[in-house]
Design a protein around this motif. Structure first.
Motif, PDB file in Angstrom:
ATOM      1  N   GLY A  87       0.792  -1.233   0.000  1.00 51.04           N
ATOM      2  CA  GLY A  87       0.000   0.000   0.000  1.00 51.04           C
ATOM      3  C   GLY A  87       0.817   1.272   0.000  1.00 51.04           C
ATOM      4  O   GLY A  87       0.596   2.164  -0.832  1.00 51.04           O
ATOM      5  N   PRO A  88       1.792   1.446   0.912  1.00 52.44           N
ATOM      6  CA  PRO A  88       2.577   2.687   0.934  1.00 52.44           C
ATOM      7  C   PRO A  88       3.324   2.934  -0.371  1.00 52.44           C
ATOM      8  O   PRO A  88       3.384   4.076  -0.855  1.00 52.44           O
ATOM      9  N   ALA A  89       3.915   1.887  -0.961  1.00 52.51           N
ATOM     10  CA  ALA A  89       4.622   2.060  -2.228  1.00 52.51           C
ATOM     11  C   ALA A  89       3.666   2.418  -3.355  1.00 52.51           C
ATOM     12  O   ALA A  89       3.999   3.223  -4.234  1.00 52.51           O
ATOM     13  N   MET A  90       2.461   1.851  -3.326  1.00 52.21           N
ATOM     14  CA  MET A  90       1.454   2.207  -4.321  1.00 52.21           C
ATOM     15  C   MET A  90       1.081   3.680  -4.190  1.00 52.21           C
ATOM     16  O   MET A  90       1.011   4.407  -5.192  1.00 52.21           O
ATOM     17  N   SER A  91       0.862   4.123  -2.972  1.00 54.06           N
ATOM     18  CA  SER A  91       0.484   5.521  -2.740  1.00 54.06           C
ATOM     19  C   SER A  91       1.562   6.473  -3.238  1.00 54.06           C
ATOM     20  O   SER A  91       1.264   7.492  -3.876  1.00 54.06           O
ATOM     21  N   GLN A  92       2.821   6.152  -2.942  1.00 56.41           N
ATOM     22  CA  GLN A  92       3.911   7.030  -3.343  1.00 56.41           C
ATOM     23  C   GLN A  92       4.085   7.048  -4.856  1.00 56.41           C
ATOM     24  O   GLN A  92       4.353   8.098  -5.448  1.00 56.41           O
ATOM     25  N   ALA A  93       3.940   5.894  -5.512  1.00 58.57           N
ATOM     26  CA  ALA A  93       4.054   5.845  -6.970  1.00 58.57           C
ATOM     27  C   ALA A  93       2.975   6.687  -7.632  1.00 58.57           C
ATOM     28  O   ALA A  93       3.208   7.371  -8.635  1.00 58.57           O
ATOM     29  N   ILE A  94       1.778   6.673  -7.064  1.00 62.56           N
ATOM     30  CA  ILE A  94       0.679   7.489  -7.604  1.00 62.56           C
ATOM     31  C   ILE A  94       0.969   8.967  -7.401  1.00 62.56           C
ATOM     32  O   ILE A  94       0.844   9.786  -8.315  1.00 62.56           O
ATOM     33  N   LEU A  95       1.376   9.301  -6.189  1.00 63.39           N
ATOM     34  CA  LEU A  95       1.569  10.708  -5.841  1.00 63.39           C
ATOM     35  C   LEU A  95       2.719  11.343  -6.619  1.00 63.39           C
ATOM     36  O   LEU A  95       2.746  12.562  -6.819  1.00 63.39           O
ATOM     37  N   SER A  96       3.652  10.538  -7.095  1.00 62.55           N
ATOM     38  CA  SER A  96       4.839  11.068  -7.770  1.00 62.55           C
ATOM     39  C   SER A  96       4.582  11.445  -9.223  1.00 62.55           C
ATOM     40  O   SER A  96       5.460  12.034  -9.861  1.00 62.55           O
TER      41      SER A  96
END
Length: 399
Positions: A87-96
């Motif tokens: 989840g955290p890596a997914m969120s960061q990839a989206i936000l970037s």
């Protein structure tokens, strides 16, 4: 041989616009240099699937996309995971990548939906979001999903949500603006009515598609009264489940959705499966009550056996001038008509021993109800020839 050091200095895929990445069990953690080969800066669409047992390489792929790779033209981003804790890596990839316009998320085990949606809410150009928790694996099924500032996802006009009723209810309850135009809802359990009250907030909704895994909660239709602008309404029932729609349900749909232009009430099926049909009188009810329909897709029983009290010779003129296209999908006709069509008899409008209708009778009835009807389509391999003849008659008469 060092693969990376032997690559040419110029881009390996100069025209690449779309990349699919599947991370499977046993995969090695990819280097950033290797990732850049398959994700050049001009890529506009990425689809990532992280399969069970590939947590480390899957997270490495997402971290590289988030921190090491510039994708200024990325507009479509899809991540589906079957592993724990991405989840955290997914969120960061989206936000970037703030250029994303269409986002698809498939939630895995112990993945929290709320942080991912919070990242999506910060994408200024996002207009479509699809989020699925079909197997009900996410850890936050309820109110936590809604913890977004009011006005979040303001640019989103299209939403697809799949999951249990609590999850669907929570996503539909997000504090979005009234710009939503299209919603697809896949219900992963039978109790699917709680979501319905949330639909009232979407006052500009144009298209609504419902696909329940089990039974369609027709009682929810009464909740659509707030969606007065709805033009397209589709309900697709899965295999081996009854359609269970009644004439009273049709009346409620007609009353709730006066501007409806396209209606689909059918079953997810294919040749060889047992289909579900509505009787022919339901078509008459639709013709009389839905005055603005331009396209209708239904599975009907147009046989004498399935309509024992229906008078085929007294086709009452309804003169509904709107409908132009009728898709009868895997609909049923009399076996005598099927046999006549398959043997290419010159005269198909036979006085059938069962008193059933041939193509001319059906075509005459449909034209009486919908004078502007121009096209009739039937996909069933057995009855398709009959419906093709009906279509030929209607097209000839409409010239």
């Amino acid at each position: 041989m060092d693969f990376i050091s032997n690559l040419p200095s110029k881009p390996v895929f100069p025209a690449l616009r779309r990349t699919q990445i599947g991370v499977r069990r046993g995969a090695e953690v990819p280097s950033v240099e290797l990732m850049k080969v398959f994700l050049p800066s001009h890529v506009s669409s990425i689809e990532i699937t992280i399969f069970s047992g590939s947590e480390a390489p899957g997270e490495a792929v997402l971290n590289s996309i988030a921190n090491d790779i510039s994708l200024p033209e990325l507009t479509r981003f899809s991540i589906t995971t079957f592993v724990d804790g991405c989840g955290p890596a997914m969120s960061q990839a989206i936000l970037s990548h703030r250029s994303i316009q269409s986002l698809t998320i498939g939630l895995g085990t112990r993945t929290q939906a709320a942080p991912i949606l919070q990242s999506a809410a910060q994408l200024p150009h996002l207009h479509h979001i699809s989020i699925s928790d079909f197997n009900r694996l996410a850890t936050d099924q309820g109110p936590n999903v809604r913890l977004l500032p009011r006005g979040s996802l303001a640019a989103v006009t299209s939403l697809k949500v799949v999951g249990g009723s609590t999850f669907v209810d929570a996503v539909l309850g997000l504090p979005v603006t009234g710009n939503m135009e299209s919603i697809y809802i896949g219900l992963a359990e039978e109790d699917g009515t709680p979501f319905a009250h949330c639909l009232r907030q979407f006052t500009r909704l144009k298209c609504l598609e419902l696909q329940p895994v089990k039974r369609m909660p027709w009682s929810a239709v009464s909740m659509l009264v707030g969606c007065r602008e709805l033009e397209v309404f589709r309900v697709v029932i899965p295999r081996f489940r009854p359609l269970d729609v009644s004439e009273a349900d049709l009346e409620r749909i007609a009353d709730a959705l006066p501007r409806l232009q396209e209606l689909t009430l059918t079953c997810l099926s294919k040749p060889g499966w047992e289909a579900k049909y509505m009787p022919i009188r339901y078509l008459y009810r639709i013709a009389t009550r839905f005055r603005n329909l331009r396209k209708l897709c239904v599975s009907v029983d147009a046989s004498a056996e399935g309509n024992p009290t229906f008078d085929w010779t007294a086709a009452e003129v309804v003169a509904n001038e709107a409908l132009e296209e009728l898709d009868v999908a895997l609909s049923k006709v009399d076996r005598e008509a099927e046999a006549a069509a398959n043997e290419e008899f010159e005269e198909l409008d036979l006085a059938l021993s069962a008193g059933g209708p041939g193509p001319k009778v059906i075509a005459k009835m449909l034209r009486a109800w919908w004078p502007r009807l121009r096209f009739v389509k039937g996909d069933d391999p057995e009855s398709g020839r009959v419906w093709a003849e009906v279509n030929a008659i209607i097209r000839w008469e409409s010239k």
